[in-house]
Design a protein around this motif. Structure first.
Motif, short mmCIF file in Angstrom:
data_model
loop_
_atom_site.label_atom_id
_atom_site.label_comp_id
_atom_site.label_asym_id
_atom_site.label_seq_id
_atom_site.Cartn_x
_atom_site.Cartn_y
_atom_site.Cartn_z
N PHE A 18 0.90 -1.24 -0.08
CA PHE A 18 0.07 0.06 0.01
C PHE A 18 0.88 1.25 -0.05
N PHE A 19 1.88 1.28 0.87
CA PHE A 19 2.73 2.41 1.07
C PHE A 19 3.53 2.60 -0.09
N GLU A 20 4.03 1.43 -0.60
CA GLU A 20 4.76 1.64 -2.15
C GLU A 20 3.98 2.20 -3.05
N LEU A 191 1.79 4.91 10.77
CA LEU A 191 2.11 3.94 9.80
C LEU A 191 2.83 4.41 8.68
N SER A 192 2.51 5.92 8.21
CA SER A 192 3.12 6.31 7.29
C SER A 192 4.55 6.47 7.60
N ASN A 198 6.71 10.40 3.33
CA ASN A 198 7.07 11.69 4.19
C ASN A 198 5.87 12.61 4.44
N LEU A 199 5.22 12.42 5.32
CA LEU A 199 4.09 13.21 5.73
C LEU A 199 4.11 13.76 6.93
N ASN A 200 4.08 15.29 7.03
CA ASN A 200 4.37 16.10 8.32
C ASN A 200 3.24 16.45 8.54
N ARG A 201 3.07 16.75 9.85
CA ARG A 201 1.72 17.51 10.42
C ARG A 201 1.85 18.81 10.24
N PRO A 202 0.90 19.44 10.07
CA PRO A 202 -0.51 19.05 10.56
C PRO A 202 -1.19 18.45 9.32
N ILE A 207 -3.58 15.38 3.17
CA ILE A 207 -3.16 14.98 1.73
C ILE A 207 -3.41 13.38 1.56
N LEU A 208 -2.86 12.64 2.39
CA LEU A 208 -3.14 11.22 2.27
C LEU A 208 -4.42 10.84 1.92
#
Length: 252
Positions: A18-20, A191-192, A198-202, A207-208
């Motif tokens: 999934f993440f790939e 999980l990400s 590369n997902l940053n808060r906030p 986006i995902l």
């Protein structure tokens, strides 16, 4: 008891695949672009609520028209809302959301009480989206396209299906409180990060989730008719619409 995502036994093979796929479709450059546009949206909403306070609730309806236009799920209700609500009542209701001394739960409840529009899902979407962008570090995005409480739909359960969770027969906790939804979003970040996305808060989860909803929309339309899918906006354009940022590009 497990949540939709949190505390479930996720199949490692499906999780990695999934993440790939997501990493391949969401390059860092696109994520950076979305983060910039979402930051602009936060600035607009902060300025809007600040103006309500500064003017003592004296904003005209045009200001509310612009803000409602930034919320994808309520745009088609905008005209009805503006016709049904007085400027005075709009100022009062949105002013409740500006009170940072109160919890998100209290502000949401008081907003729903003070806003006379009959559709409670629309009212929740307004309150929770405004609160997220007003205080993005504190409040998660929870509109009906993310997860709808009354029928269990949205891109959060759709995302869980891709991760092939196993079920031991115990009932799931479906998020019915802001705290429970925050737990779900926290776990999505966990999980990400573990899988190299590369997902940053906030705004990373926003986006995902918008990516997943765009994927869902395209596949559903394509399953109905290949010819109909020609009219569906491409993925990044649809994501911008969902997040209410497609008209903010000129400000970047």
């Amino acid at each position: 008891m497990p949540y939709i995502l949190k505390n479930n036994k996720i199949d490692k093979r499906y999780e990695e695949k999934f993440f790939e796929i997501v990493r391949g479709n969401l390059p860092d450059g696109k994520i950076e672009l979305f983060n910039g546009l979402l930051s602009i949206k936060t600035e607009i909403i902060k300025e809007f609520l600040s103006d309500i306070i500064k003017t003592g609730g004296g904003l005209e309806k045009d200001a509310f028209d612009k803000i409602l236009s930034l919320i994808f799920s309520v745009r088609r209700h905008k005209e009805k809302i503006l016709n049904a609500e007085s400027a005075e009542n709009l100022n009062k209701a949105f002013g409740i959301l500006a009170d940072s001394k109160k919890s998100a739960e209290i502000r949401t409840g008081r907003f729903l009480e003070s806003f006379s529009y009959e559709d409670v899902i629309v009212k929740r979407d307004i309150a929770l989206e405004i609160l997220h962008f007003y205080e993005p570090q504190k409040n998660v995005l929870w509109t009906s396209w993310v997860y709808r409480q009354d029928n269990g739909t949205g891109c959060l359960p759709y995302t869980a299906d891709f991760l092939k969770r196993t079920w031991d027969g115990s009932p799931y906790i479906m998020p019915f409180s802001i705290r429970e939804m925050k737990d779900e979003i926290d776990y999505l970040y966990e999980l990400s990060g573990k899988n190299g996305l590369n997902l940053n808060r906030p705004y990373g989860a926003d986006i995902l989730l918008s990516y997943m909803y765009s994927d869902y929309v395209y596949k559903m339309v394509y399953a109905e008719s290949k010819s109909l899918s020609v009219g569906v906006p491409e993925g990044f354009a649809l994501m911008k619409k969902l997040l209410g940022i497609e008209k903010l590009e000129m400000r970047v």
